[in-house]
Design a protein around this motif. Structure first.
Motif, PDB file in Angstrom:
ATOM      1  N   ASN A 117      72.888 -48.015  94.677  1.00  0.00           N
ATOM      2  CA  ASN A 117      72.844 -49.428  94.323  1.00  0.00           C
ATOM      3  C   ASN A 117      71.927 -49.671  93.133  1.00  0.00           C
ATOM      4  O   ASN A 117      72.213 -50.490  92.255  1.00  0.00           O
ATOM      5  N   GLU A 118      70.825 -48.935  93.086  1.00  0.00           N
ATOM      6  CA  GLU A 118      69.907 -49.053  91.954  1.00  0.00           C
ATOM      7  C   GLU A 118      70.527 -48.466  90.694  1.00  0.00           C
ATOM      8  O   GLU A 118      70.348 -48.994  89.592  1.00  0.00           O
ATOM      9  N   LEU A 119      71.268 -47.356  90.841  1.00  0.00           N
ATOM     10  CA  LEU A 119      71.966 -46.770  89.699  1.00  0.00           C
ATOM     11  C   LEU A 119      72.971 -47.765  89.131  1.00  0.00           C
ATOM     12  O   LEU A 119      73.080 -47.944  87.916  1.00  0.00           O
ATOM     13  N   TRP A 120      73.725 -48.425  90.019  1.00  0.00           N
ATOM     14  CA  TRP A 120      74.669 -49.456  89.578  1.00  0.00           C
ATOM     15  C   TRP A 120      73.946 -50.558  88.816  1.00  0.00           C
ATOM     16  O   TRP A 120      74.405 -51.025  87.775  1.00  0.00           O
ATOM     17  N   ARG A 121      72.800 -50.991  89.358  1.00  0.00           N
ATOM     18  CA  ARG A 121      72.043 -52.078  88.740  1.00  0.00           C
ATOM     19  C   ARG A 121      71.624 -51.711  87.312  1.00  0.00           C
ATOM     20  O   ARG A 121      71.762 -52.509  86.378  1.00  0.00           O
ATOM     21  N   VAL A 122      71.131 -50.491  87.141  1.00  0.00           N
ATOM     22  CA  VAL A 122      70.676 -50.038  85.820  1.00  0.00           C
ATOM     23  C   VAL A 122      71.846 -49.982  84.839  1.00  0.00           C
ATOM     24  O   VAL A 122      71.764 -50.461  83.705  1.00  0.00           O
ATOM     25  N   LEU A 123      72.964 -49.384  85.271  1.00  0.00           N
ATOM     26  CA  LEU A 123      74.133 -49.264  84.406  1.00  0.00           C
ATOM     27  C   LEU A 123      74.728 -50.633  84.095  1.00  0.00           C
ATOM     28  O   LEU A 123      75.190 -50.893  82.985  1.00  0.00           O
ATOM     29  N   HIS A 124      74.720 -51.512  85.078  1.00  0.00           N
ATOM     30  CA  HIS A 124      75.241 -52.868  84.894  1.00  0.00           C
ATOM     31  C   HIS A 124      74.414 -53.622  83.868  1.00  0.00           C
ATOM     32  O   HIS A 124      74.954 -54.267  82.960  1.00  0.00           O
ATOM     33  N   GLN A 125      73.095 -53.543  83.971  1.00  0.00           N
ATOM     34  CA  GLN A 125      72.231 -54.248  83.041  1.00  0.00           C
ATOM     35  C   GLN A 125      72.371 -53.704  81.631  1.00  0.00           C
ATOM     36  O   GLN A 125      72.359 -54.450  80.649  1.00  0.00           O
ATOM     37  N   LYS A 126      72.533 -52.400  81.520  1.00  0.00           N
ATOM     38  CA  LYS A 126      72.713 -51.777  80.202  1.00  0.00           C
ATOM     39  C   LYS A 126      74.005 -52.230  79.553  1.00  0.00           C
ATOM     40  O   LYS A 126      74.052 -52.538  78.362  1.00  0.00           O
ATOM     41  N   LYS A 127      75.050 -52.318  80.346  1.00  0.00           N
ATOM     42  CA  LYS A 127      76.365 -52.695  79.825  1.00  0.00           C
ATOM     43  C   LYS A 127      76.446 -54.181  79.538  1.00  0.00           C
ATOM     44  O   LYS A 127      77.093 -54.605  78.586  1.00  0.00           O
ATOM     45  N   ARG A 128      75.781 -54.994  80.367  1.00  0.00           N
ATOM     46  CA  ARG A 128      75.951 -56.434  80.278  1.00  0.00           C
ATOM     47  C   ARG A 128      74.878 -57.134  79.467  1.00  0.00           C
ATOM     48  O   ARG A 128      74.791 -58.353  79.516  1.00  0.00           O
ATOM     49  N   SER A 129      74.044 -56.397  78.763  1.00  0.00           N
ATOM     50  CA  SER A 129      73.014 -57.058  77.977  1.00  0.00           C
ATOM     51  C   SER A 129      73.683 -58.023  77.003  1.00  0.00           C
ATOM     52  O   SER A 129      74.566 -57.651  76.235  1.00  0.00           O
ATOM     53  N   GLY A 130      73.303 -59.279  77.042  1.00  0.00           N
ATOM     54  CA  GLY A 130      73.922 -60.283  76.199  1.00  0.00           C
ATOM     55  C   GLY A 130      75.052 -61.027  76.888  1.00  0.00           C
ATOM     56  O   GLY A 130      75.424 -62.124  76.488  1.00  0.00           O
ATOM     57  N   GLY A 131      75.605 -60.446  77.948  1.00  0.00           N
ATOM     58  CA  GLY A 131      76.632 -61.117  78.727  1.00  0.00           C
ATOM     59  C   GLY A 131      77.985 -61.136  78.038  1.00  0.00           C
ATOM     60  O   GLY A 131      78.154 -60.716  76.896  1.00  0.00           O
ATOM     61  N   VAL A 132      78.985 -61.627  78.765  1.00  0.00           N
ATOM     62  CA  VAL A 132      80.345 -61.737  78.259  1.00  0.00           C
ATOM     63  C   VAL A 132      80.768 -63.192  78.330  1.00  0.00           C
ATOM     64  O   VAL A 132      80.636 -63.827  79.377  1.00  0.00           O
ATOM     65  N   ASP A 133      81.267 -63.732  77.233  1.00  0.00           N
ATOM     66  CA  ASP A 133      81.743 -65.107  77.207  1.00  0.00           C
ATOM     67  C   ASP A 133      83.234 -65.080  77.522  1.00  0.00           C
ATOM     68  O   ASP A 133      84.078 -64.901  76.636  1.00  0.00           O
ATOM     69  N   TRP A 134      83.574 -65.272  78.809  1.00  0.00           N
ATOM     70  CA  TRP A 134      84.967 -65.188  79.228  1.00  0.00           C
ATOM     71  C   TRP A 134      85.778 -66.383  78.768  1.00  0.00           C
ATOM     72  O   TRP A 134      87.009 -66.297  78.673  1.00  0.00           O
ATOM     73  N   ASP A 135      85.130 -67.499  78.464  1.00  0.00           N
ATOM     74  CA  ASP A 135      85.872 -68.617  77.894  1.00  0.00           C
ATOM     75  C   ASP A 135      86.462 -68.232  76.544  1.00  0.00           C
ATOM     76  O   ASP A 135      87.615 -68.541  76.238  1.00  0.00           O
ATOM     77  N   LYS A 136      85.677 -67.525  75.740  1.00  0.00           N
ATOM     78  CA  LYS A 136      86.165 -67.097  74.426  1.00  0.00           C
ATOM     79  C   LYS A 136      87.203 -65.980  74.539  1.00  0.00           C
ATOM     80  O   LYS A 136      88.096 -65.863  73.711  1.00  0.00           O
ATOM     81  N   ARG A 137      87.076 -65.163  75.573  1.00  0.00           N
ATOM     82  CA  ARG A 137      88.000 -64.040  75.736  1.00  0.00           C
ATOM     83  C   ARG A 137      89.278 -64.416  76.493  1.00  0.00           C
ATOM     84  O   ARG A 137      90.188 -63.608  76.611  1.00  0.00           O
ATOM     85  N   ALA A 138      89.336 -65.624  77.016  1.00  0.00           N
ATOM     86  CA  ALA A 138      90.438 -65.988  77.914  1.00  0.00           C
ATOM     87  C   ALA A 138      91.805 -65.808  77.266  1.00  0.00           C
ATOM     88  O   ALA A 138      92.726 -65.254  77.866  1.00  0.00           O
ATOM     89  N   HIS A 139      91.969 -66.285  76.031  1.00  0.00           N
ATOM     90  CA  HIS A 139      93.279 -66.209  75.391  1.00  0.00           C
ATOM     91  C   HIS A 139      93.705 -64.758  75.183  1.00  0.00           C
ATOM     92  O   HIS A 139      94.841 -64.388  75.513  1.00  0.00           O
ATOM     93  N   SER A 140      92.818 -63.944  74.642  1.00  0.00           N
ATOM     94  CA  SER A 140      93.188 -62.548  74.386  1.00  0.00           C
ATOM     95  C   SER A 140      93.442 -61.800  75.686  1.00  0.00           C
ATOM     96  O   SER A 140      94.349 -60.969  75.775  1.00  0.00           O
TER      97      SER A 140
END
Length: 271
Positions: free
Chosen positions: A8-31
């Motif tokens: 679970n901690e490994l997931w947390r570390v990898l998740h934070q590394k990948k998601r730094s800055g976040g994803v704007d799904w409103d902008k990605r919705a059309h594509s």
């Protein structure tokens, strides 16, 4: 006995590394909608879910409705949990076009949902590539708690969800880059650690990603491949060479990979 590796901690570390800055799904919705339009993945999956016309289904992270809309044709009610307003608007439009009214949309993040207040317990809980929370164990326990009959998860198998073409890696001089992302095996370990011994099936999949034009394809892959502005011309040239044109003048990319289906039935759980 406590696991030697804290998955679970490994997931947390990898998740934070990948998601730094976040994803704007409103902008990605059309594509995103354009890319998955025409997908038959839900129809292929349906027989294995054993849905009945009396079932209620929670689609956690429903996106533009790729699964929620087909599900609604076979069950009593579908609750689509989707925090992105734009993604949810495509889902709502798709439901109306299909003549379906047996659905509701909850525009909240899974972490913010209160069971019994925001959503009731459902017969079936489903989540496709939407385990986007840093505390995986807590999120999975919550999914289990809101399911009466079964939980079904889809995730990718392999080091990357969107692997880059070897030729493009070569052109970008990234042959030696390692971009490991947490695939299904970490989910399986976390489930095991919290006492859920799930079924797992790995299937090869082939998909056709559709784009309205070259620039849409460039945008899609630049977002998912962390392509820098200086690398965009290389990406654009590569895509112009490999994309196929359809009869309706859209562009298509053939992709292959492996999909993991993870599921457990509540009545078979040891107490």
């Amino acid at each position: 006995m406590r696991s030697i590796i804290q998955y679970n901690e490994l997931w947390r570390v990898l998740h934070q590394k990948k998601r730094s800055g976040g994803v704007d799904w409103d902008k990605r919705a059309h594509s995103f909608f354009r890319t998955v339009s025409g997908s038959t993945e839900a129809e292929t999956l349906l027989p294995s879910l054993n849905l009945t016309d009396s079932d209620t289904v929670l689609d956690m992270g429903a996106g533009t409705g790729r699964f929620a809309i087909p599900f609604a044709r076979f069950v009593r009610h579908v609750t689509a949990l989707e925090p992105s307003v734009e993604m949810g608007s495509y889902l709502e439009k798709g439901m109306k076009e299909a003549g379906l009214t047996n659905y509701s949309i909850v525009r909240k993040r899974w972490e913010d949902v209160e069971i019994g207040k925001d959503i009731p317990v459902h017969d079936i809980v489903f989540a496709s590539n939407s385990l986007g929370f840093s505390d995986l164990a807590k999120g999975l326990e919550k999914l289990d708690a809101v399911a009466k009959k079964a939980v079904h998860l889809l995730w990718f198998a392999g080091p990357e969800r969107h692997p880059m073409d070897p030729e493009l890696k070569k052109r970008l001089r990234r042959e030696n880059d390692s971009a490991f992302q947490p695939d299904y095996i970490i989910i399986a370990h976390v489930l095991h650690d919290i006492g859920i011994y799930a079924n797992i099936r790995i299937d090869p999949i082939k998909t056709r990603h559709r784009y309205d034009n070259l620039e849409e394809a460039v945008m899609w892959w630049s977002e998912r491949g962390d392509i820098s502005p200086d690398e965009i011309p290389i990406l654009r040239t590569f895509l112009s060479e490999i994309l196929e044109r359809t009869d309706d003048d859209r562009l298509v990319m053939q992709r292959s990979g492996y999909r993991a289906r993870i599921w457990w039935e509540k009545e078979n759980r040891a107490e």
